[in-house]
Design an enzyme around this catalytic site. Structure first.
Site: not given
Ligand code: FAD
Length: 482
Positions: A285, A288, A316, A351, A369, A392
């Site tokens: 993650e 990502w 849109w 997420n 979006w 997005w």
């Molecule tokens: P964990 O599951 O503990 O993951 C560890 C770390 O990995 C996160 O803290 C984050 O830094 C990174 N990570 C995890 N999932 C993703 C992902 N899909 N994309 C990129 N990095 C990821 N994340 C943001 O940090 N900022 C945003 O503005 C953001 N906007 C989002 C918008 C949408 C529409 C979606 C679907 C996802 C978005 N995310 C964003 C990704 C993700 O939802 C969050 O990073 C995640 O929910 C954070 O929770 P966590 O720290 O418990 O993640």
């Protein structure tokens, strides 16, 4: 890469802090400390045109994070100087006030920051001021991960395989124990004067469980690695279960760096304190996060333009009433409404639910979006340009390695699958709490069980799922010229 800064000078070094609000593994700050010269840590609330201003939830976080950083700096004999304005002007002012001959910072990778920093670096060098930048926020810098043809990857799995493969040993540099103070400190704004905390109304009560700052970030990482990492891979999709690390805002503001997360997670796995497979999933993650930074770096128009230009002709809908229902958690679909209300109340959304609400806006409501991205930007404490825009566009199908547009989440089935006992929906949509699990995600079928108040107040679906799905597929087909 280690950059040696001249230790023989007696003038101060300015360390311009941005999204690196920590002492540990803060490469620029540590490089400055190692010279033994006076160090002036500076944070600028930047008003450079073109740099996207932070949203309201981010400003709430920044307020507390800066207070925490200032306290940490004071504990090692230093201070945090605060200024507001156009970064280039502020830096020039402080150089003139203090006689600093060296400016250090940690790099940012979004296009507006790169443009700003490149221009500032050139000007400082012209003026004879030493200027160096460092990497403290990514495991691999975007230009270092390339495919066999020397091009950046566009698909996550091969990207991460290559990025992970080339990583080598990861080191974390300890926080400086002391910082030498300058003979005279430049004037600083008072943090309270920036009025970052909302008043009239103060909508931030639900943000209280967060602990912005370096100590809060380290504690969250520790808690995660000694607890919820167990079962992470499977549980992370269930919004009613505490499974994620919730490190995202801490990582965004740089209160903890990815190298620290990487090393701690690997150590926990190697010591047998955390299951290796779960740690690997968690680190992917972080992958990502790196991938999105890389995609944005190589595609600077991504915040406003589709990564896949074929989406430019998408029909849109302009539908302010539907957008308002979505943003306020009044769509009539409980899992969507729960997510939108969670984000409004806490600055965070799970997420899986982010994907569901994003899909609903884009596909059920046909709303661009970019409108959803802007709403998230304002209301998330972890709002991050690369991750927000990247995700997005992923949901829209217009992004790199994106979900295909025709995969349309069914909000009823998603709710039933990922919140089967309704823990999440009951928490955020309490007016439905009394419904039996079987009807919770389809309250319109539960007229007999709904309390009179809930029947009055809970919204009817803004669109029917089947009809919305057909409309979305039609819009998608029109794009392809079918
Ligand atoms: P964990 O599951 O503990 O993951 C560890 C770390 O990995 C996160 O803290 C984050 O830094 C990174 N990570 C995890 N999932 C993703 C992902 N899909 N994309 C990129 N990095 C990821 N994340 C943001 O940090 N900022 C945003 O503005 C953001 N906007 C989002 C918008 C949408 C529409 C979606 C679907 C996802 C978005 N995310 C964003 C990704 C993700 O939802 C969050 O990073 C995640 O929910 C954070 O929770 P966590 O720290 O418990 O993640």
């Amino acid at each position: 890469m280690q950059v040696a800064i001249d230790s023989s000078e007696s003038t101060p070094i300015l360390v311009w802090l941005r999204q690196d609000l920590r002492l540990t593994d803060n490469s620029a700050l540590i490089a400055a400390a190692q010279t033994g010269r006076a160090v002036i840590p500076l944070y600028i609330l930047d008003e450079t045109p073109g740099v996207r201003p932070m949203g309201a939830a981010s400003l709430w976080w920044l307020d507390r994070s800066l207070a925490a950083l200032a306290a940490s700096l004071e504990a090692i004999g230093s201070r945090l100087v605060l200024r507001k304005g156009v970064a280039e002007t502020i830096l020039a002012d402080i150089i003139a006030e203090t006689g600093a001959t060296c400016v250090l910072w940690n790099r940012l990778y979004d296009p507006a920051a790169i443009d700003r920093d490149t221009a500032i670096k050139a000007r400082l060098k012209d003026d004879g001021v030493e200027c160096e930048s460092f990497n403290a926020s990514l495991l691999n810098e975007p230009w270092t991960v390339k495919n066999g043809s020397g091009l950046p990857y566009r698909v996550f799995t091969p990207y991460w395989r290559a990025a992970r493969g080339q990583l080598g040993p990861v080191h974390v540099e300890p926080a400086p124990k002391t910082l030498t103070a300058p003979d005279a400190w430049p004037a600083s704004d008072a943090l309270a004067g920036w009025k970052l905390h909302p008043t009239k109304p103060d909508w931030s009560k639900g943000f209280d469980p967060w602990t912005p700052g370096e100590a809060g970030a380290l504690e969250r990482l520790d808690d995660f690695l000694s607890g919820s990492v167990d079962g992470y891979g499977q549980k992370r999709d269930f919004p009613g279960v505490e499974a994620g690390s919730r490190l995202s805002p801490h990582l965004h503001f740089g209160e903890i760096g990815p190298r620290q997360v990487w090393v701690a997670a690997r150590q926990a796995a190697e010591a047998g304190d955390a299951p290796a497979g779960e740690v690997e999933k968690f680190l992917s993650e972080l992958g990502w996060r790196e991938f999105n930074a890389s995609i944005l770096f190589h595609n600077p128009t991504l915040p406003t333009a589709n990564f896949r230009p074929e989406f430019d002709g998408f029909p849109w809908a302009k539908d302010p009433a539907a957008f308002e229902a979505w943003s306020q958690g009044r769509t009539g679909y409980p899992i969507v409404d729960a997510g939108m209300r969670e984000m409004w109340a806490t600055g965070f959304m799970h997420n899986r639910v982010r994907m569901i609400v994003g899909s609903f806006l884009i596909k059920h409501l046909l709303i661009d979006w970019r409108e959803g991205e802007a709403w998230f930007w304002d209301t998330l404490v972890d709002a991050d340009l690369a991750n927000n825009v990247g995700n997005w566009q992923w949901v829209a199908g217009s992004g790199a390695d994106a979900a295909p547009y025709f995969r349309i989440f069914n909000p009823i089935a998603q709710g039933q699958k990922f919140d089967p006992a309704g823990t999440y929906v009951r928490r955020w949509v309490p007016e439905l709490a009394n419904l039996p699990d079987a009807l919770l995600h389809e309250p319109w079928k539960a007229a007999a069980q709904l309390s009179a108040a809930a029947a009055r107040t809970y919204a009817k679906p803004v669109v029917g799922h089947a009809a919305a799905r057909e409309r979305a597929l039609g819009a998608y087909r029109s794009l392809k010229g079918d």
